[in-house]
Design an enzyme around this catalytic site. Sequence first.
Site: not given
Ligand code: UDX
Length: 479
Positions: A152, A212, A264
């Site tokens: 996913e 990721n 993740c």
């Molecule tokens: C992630 C992947 O995006 C997704 O495709 C995978 O299946 C699961 O892991 P998620 O963990 O839900 O999803 O969060 P994501 O939106 O990726 O953000 C991860 C972290 O990065 C958050 O703490 C967010 O605040 C941080 N982030 C995100 C930043 O610090 N800067 C950014 O530009 C984007």
Amino acid sequence: MRVTVLGLGYVGLVTSACLAELDHDVIGVETNESKLRSLSDGTVPFHEPGLADMVAANVQAGRLRFSGDPAASAASAQIVIVAVGTHDGNGGWQTKTINDCLVSVVPHLRRDAVLVIRSTLPPEFLPQLAAIVGRIRDEGGQQHIPVLVNPEFTREGQAIMDFMKPDRVVIGVADDPTGRGVKLVRRLYQQTPGPILAMNGLDAVLAKLGSNLFLATRISFANELAGLCDLYGADVEQVVTAMAYDQRIGGSFFRAGIGFGGSCLPHQVTMTVRGAAAAGRPTPLLAAVDEINHGQRVRFVERIETLLGGSLKDARIALLGVTFKPDTDDLRDAPSLEIAARLLERGASVVAYDPMSGALARASQLVPGLTTASSALEALDGADAAGLVTEWSEFLTMDWAAAGRRMRRPILVDGRNALPPRAMLEAGLAYSSFGRGTLVPDEVDARSTPAERIARRSLGLFEQPVASPGFAHAQALPD
Ligand code: UDX
């Protein structure tokens, strides 16, 4: 199609509800009794926008049922999807749960069933997967079944959209000599608009991991760039906006701040570095991504300390947000926990607020000494400084001038670069973010102690509005 989903954690429940929404006949299986009970009572055990309504509608329509019996529920399915956890809860991988699940379910599967693993797998497990399933079938004198992986790519907070309108669906083949499994899984997703890519199983596992790892790398890159902007007095948003117009670069996952958390990104970066090192293949880029990410949490605490004149002793710090990002109640590897613990360690008292009251209560259990408030204003009352940790919309739209007046010292460190610096300055706050300078209103500067002024100077920051008047500040980034 008749589908059984094993494991109703975050991935399994989203998968179950969305497949039911796509008109499949779905049984979701959960062996944790209290979780199953709450689902059967109509309660979704975590926060995901739109999911509770989707679950309720599909249960009512008879397309989605819940069960606590994996073997019986899997026995009638054409497709059995495994979505059990592979995280050991301590930053590592574990494959015991998936092994146990296979042992209990595989002997009961129909001879024409297809087994699909949706859980994120450590790459070294993939070569064993088909062998484990094959051996179980052999022991029962049963015909082999296709074994596939289907990783996913679901972002918490946007999980339904990511499922229904995926950028791509990846199907990886662990064992499917006739192609029957891939054909059936293609049909499962035929109503979703994204391309469906079939490849070998290991490539699919690495595609998930690689995505990721790359997203994590972009964030750490943005954070290192922000450090350079702070050093030279540039504005990282302007820099990144200009870069993002280059189609080879794009603008998403480029926001600087306290870095990535969640279940993740941090775990997969750390485990990839460790796993590859153990196998004799160093990954220095990813090791640096990890180091930069953890460094941001430390820098955030140091920034607050510096703005308070070099000491956090007896300072009251308001933490706004505890979840690892907005629109979720997930605290897994949330930067807030490490930040709160570090602030407390340095003698501050820390009061946190988050719109997710359950997550807030859990945070206070996880970090001894962390106290909580029932609103942002209550947290800010009498605070010596505030740290914005999660960019919930209520923090972005609140009246910061009024909020600043309730603080003992109106100092705000924005760990998500989520607020407009000039507007914060005009609201009377000393405002600091990552790669966008630190702005200190004259009245606050006049009230600063010499120690505070000296400490601030040590940041080497330009203490003036980052964008010149009349200059459009940080356009929306292209994707
Ligand atoms: C992630 C992947 O995006 C997704 O495709 C995978 O299946 C699961 O892991 P998620 O963990 O839900 O999803 O969060 P994501 O939106 O990726 O953000 C991860 C972290 O990065 C958050 O703490 C967010 O605040 C941080 N982030 C995100 C930043 O610090 N800067 C950014 O530009 C984007």
